[in-house]
Design an enzyme around this catalytic site. Structure first.
Site, PDB file in Angstrom:
ATOM      1  N   SER A   1      52.861  78.120   6.887  1.00 46.17           N
ATOM      2  CA  SER A   1      52.887  79.321   7.722  1.00 46.17           C
ATOM      3  C   SER A   1      52.942  80.542   6.804  1.00 46.17           C
ATOM      4  O   SER A   1      53.291  80.414   5.624  1.00 46.17           O
ATOM      5  CB  SER A   1      54.144  79.301   8.610  1.00 46.17           C
TER       6      SER A   1
ATOM      7  N   TYR B   1      63.527  77.767   9.682  1.00 46.78           N
ATOM      8  CA  TYR B   1      62.073  77.557   9.817  1.00 46.78           C
ATOM      9  C   TYR B   1      61.358  78.047   8.560  1.00 46.78           C
ATOM     10  O   TYR B   1      60.517  77.343   7.994  1.00 46.78           O
ATOM     11  CB  TYR B   1      61.568  78.298  11.055  1.00 46.78           C
TER      12      TYR B   1
HETATM   13  N1  LIG Z   1      51.775  78.702  16.703  1.00 40.89           N
HETATM   14  C1  LIG Z   1      51.873  79.480  15.657  1.00 40.89           C
HETATM   15  O1  LIG Z   1      51.717  80.695  15.768  1.00 40.89           O
HETATM   16  C2  LIG Z   1      52.156  78.902  14.290  1.00 40.89           C
HETATM   17  C3  LIG Z   1      52.132  79.754  13.195  1.00 40.89           C
HETATM   18  C4  LIG Z   1      52.306  79.237  11.918  1.00 40.89           C
HETATM   19  C5  LIG Z   1      52.502  77.880  11.749  1.00 40.89           C
HETATM   20  N2  LIG Z   1      52.554  77.070  12.821  1.00 40.89           N
HETATM   21  C6  LIG Z   1      52.784  75.646  12.590  1.00 40.89           C
HETATM   22  O2  LIG Z   1      51.750  74.895  13.173  1.00 40.89           O
HETATM   23  C7  LIG Z   1      52.237  73.634  13.617  1.00 40.89           C
HETATM   24  C8  LIG Z   1      51.907  73.432  15.089  1.00 40.89           C
HETATM   25  O3  LIG Z   1      52.462  74.509  15.809  1.00 40.89           O
HETATM   26  P1  LIG Z   1      52.158  74.727  17.344  1.00 40.89           P
HETATM   27  O4  LIG Z   1      52.273  76.185  17.565  1.00 40.89           O
HETATM   28  O5  LIG Z   1      50.959  73.992  17.760  1.00 40.89           O
HETATM   29  O6  LIG Z   1      53.458  74.030  17.971  1.00 40.89           O
HETATM   30  P2  LIG Z   1      53.636  73.338  19.416  1.00 40.89           P
HETATM   31  O7  LIG Z   1      55.094  73.220  19.631  1.00 40.89           O
HETATM   32  O8  LIG Z   1      52.838  74.070  20.381  1.00 40.89           O
HETATM   33  O9  LIG Z   1      53.027  71.886  19.151  1.00 40.89           O
HETATM   34  C9  LIG Z   1      53.642  71.078  18.171  1.00 40.89           C
HETATM   35  C10 LIG Z   1      53.313  69.628  18.421  1.00 40.89           C
HETATM   36  O10 LIG Z   1      54.058  68.847  17.463  1.00 40.89           O
HETATM   37  C11 LIG Z   1      54.714  67.800  18.155  1.00 40.89           C
HETATM   38  N3  LIG Z   1      55.932  67.402  17.463  1.00 40.89           N
HETATM   39  C12 LIG Z   1      57.086  68.134  17.355  1.00 40.89           C
HETATM   40  N4  LIG Z   1      58.017  67.412  16.724  1.00 40.89           N
HETATM   41  C13 LIG Z   1      57.453  66.222  16.410  1.00 40.89           C
HETATM   42  C14 LIG Z   1      57.927  65.066  15.772  1.00 40.89           C
HETATM   43  N5  LIG Z   1      59.192  64.987  15.312  1.00 40.89           N
HETATM   44  N6  LIG Z   1      57.099  64.023  15.616  1.00 40.89           N
HETATM   45  C15 LIG Z   1      55.826  64.075  16.089  1.00 40.89           C
HETATM   46  N7  LIG Z   1      55.326  65.143  16.727  1.00 40.89           N
HETATM   47  C16 LIG Z   1      56.133  66.210  16.882  1.00 40.89           C
HETATM   48  C17 LIG Z   1      55.014  68.362  19.539  1.00 40.89           C
HETATM   49  O11 LIG Z   1      55.262  67.346  20.481  1.00 40.89           O
HETATM   50  C18 LIG Z   1      53.762  69.169  19.802  1.00 40.89           C
HETATM   51  O12 LIG Z   1      52.754  68.381  20.396  1.00 40.89           O
HETATM   52  C19 LIG Z   1      53.723  73.633  13.322  1.00 40.89           C
HETATM   53  O13 LIG Z   1      53.943  72.986  12.093  1.00 40.89           O
HETATM   54  C20 LIG Z   1      54.047  75.112  13.207  1.00 40.89           C
HETATM   55  O14 LIG Z   1      55.170  75.334  12.402  1.00 40.89           O
HETATM   56  C21 LIG Z   1      52.398  77.543  14.094  1.00 40.89           C
END
Ligand SMILES: NC(=O)c1ccc[n+]([C@@H]2O[C@H](COP(=O)([O-])OP(=O)(O)OC[C@H]3O[C@@H](n4cnc5c(N)ncnc54)[C@H](O)[C@@H]3O)[C@@H](O)[C@H]2O)c1
Length: 264
Positions: A142, A156
């Site tokens: 991120s 985080y």
């Molecule tokens: N959305 C953003 O703006 C953003 C920005 C930077 C980084 N990220 C990173 O991108 C990744 C995905 O984010 P997102 O926004 O899609 O999140 P989200 O919460 O919308 O989706 C995350 C997915 O990961 C799954 N998950 C969570 N814990 C888990 C576990 N222990 N084992 C298996 N699956 C698990 C959830 O069930 C979900 O389907 C994350 O690593 C997040 O930190 C997101």
């Protein structure tokens, strides 16, 4: 021929949000998919991608924090496809909390899923990539932690910054074996996680948080999961064949402004 035709990708966090968006782009480019998530909704995603794009899909409902189940998932993928070309380690969690109120459990939650989850899935997949004489690992870091942060994100941020170290160290160790490792540093995309962060920030009006967020981004909008998917597909395919150990910011310019008041 599509750029991921004949490739097999293991994507974690594929039930929703970015993992689902990346899986969709990968399927569009012809990749066969092992989709893993703690949420059984991943099975529905796999079914839809199979129907829509005609690619082969397998699913594993696992907690990435559990090394054994990551290995079992990889084994399931190998039984079906015989190899892995790409790992997209996307599953992650984010819970906002004041630093002094953040419990050790909160810290462990971020470390176990965000750091150990990537560690576990990589350990499960890498031996097969070595056997296959190459592979690409795409790590979802991120901009938070390594470049910027908002209040409430200490756990985080530290977990996401750690993934940059992971990416570089793994990349240098396995470059001679034709394994490439790169990190995506996303700003904000509208996903269930972003919506939860908005809810934690302002439970009375989460939509206002997302609107203000978009206003502060030079491109005036959040990213789309499929836009992140295009970057992940580039990093997973041969178009990026000489890139390893690199960090890719994708943020609509969100990390650019030096102030919110200066300018013409
Ligand atoms: N959305 C953003 O703006 C953003 C920005 C930077 C980084 N990220 C990173 O991108 C990744 C995905 O984010 P997102 O926004 O899609 O999140 P989200 O919460 O919308 O989706 C995350 C997915 O990961 C799954 N998950 C969570 N814990 C888990 C576990 N222990 N084992 C298996 N699956 C698990 C959830 O069930 C979900 O389907 C994350 O690593 C997040 O930190 C997101």
């Amino acid at each position: 021929m599509k750029k991921l035709s004949g490739k097999t990708a293991f994507i974690t966090g594929a039930a929703m949000g970015l993992g689902e968006g990346i899986a969709k782009v990968y399927a569009g480019y012809g990749a066969n998919l092992l989709l893993a998530d703690i949420n059984p909704k991943v099975e529905q995603v796999a079914k839809e991608l199979n129907e829509q794009y005609g690619v082969e899909t397998v699913t594993a409902v696992i907690d990435v924090a559990d090394a054994k189940s990551c290995k079992a998932a990889a084994q399931k993928g190998i039984e079906k496809f015989g190899k892995f070309d790409i790992l997209c380690a996307i599953a992650g969690v984010c819970k906002l909390e004041n630093f002094l109120e953040m419990s050790e459990e909160d810290l462990d939650f971020h470390i176990n899923v965000n750091i150990k989850g990537v560690w576990n899935t990589t350990k499960a997949v890498l031996p097969y990539m070595l056997e296959n004489k190459g592979g690409n690992i795409v790590v979802m870091s991120s901009v938070t932690g390594d470049l910027v942060a908002d209040p409430g994100e200490v756990a985080y941020a530290l977990s996401k910054a750690a993934l940059i170290g992971f990416t570089k160290a793994l990349a240098v160790e396995y470059a001679p074996q034709n394994i490439r490792v790169n990190a995506i540093q996303l700003g904000y995309a509208r996903t269930p996680m972003a919506e939860r962060i908005a809810m934690q920030s302002n439970p009375d009006d989460p939509e206002a948080v997302l609107t203000e967020m978009a206003k502060s981004i030079p491109m005036r909008r959040l990213g789309l999961p499929t836009e992140v998917g295009e970057l992940a597909a580039f990093l997973g395919c041969s178009e990026s064949s000489y890139i390893t150990g690199s960090q890719f910011v994708i943020d609509g310019g969100s990390t650019l402004p030096e102030s919110v008041s200066v300018g013409v």
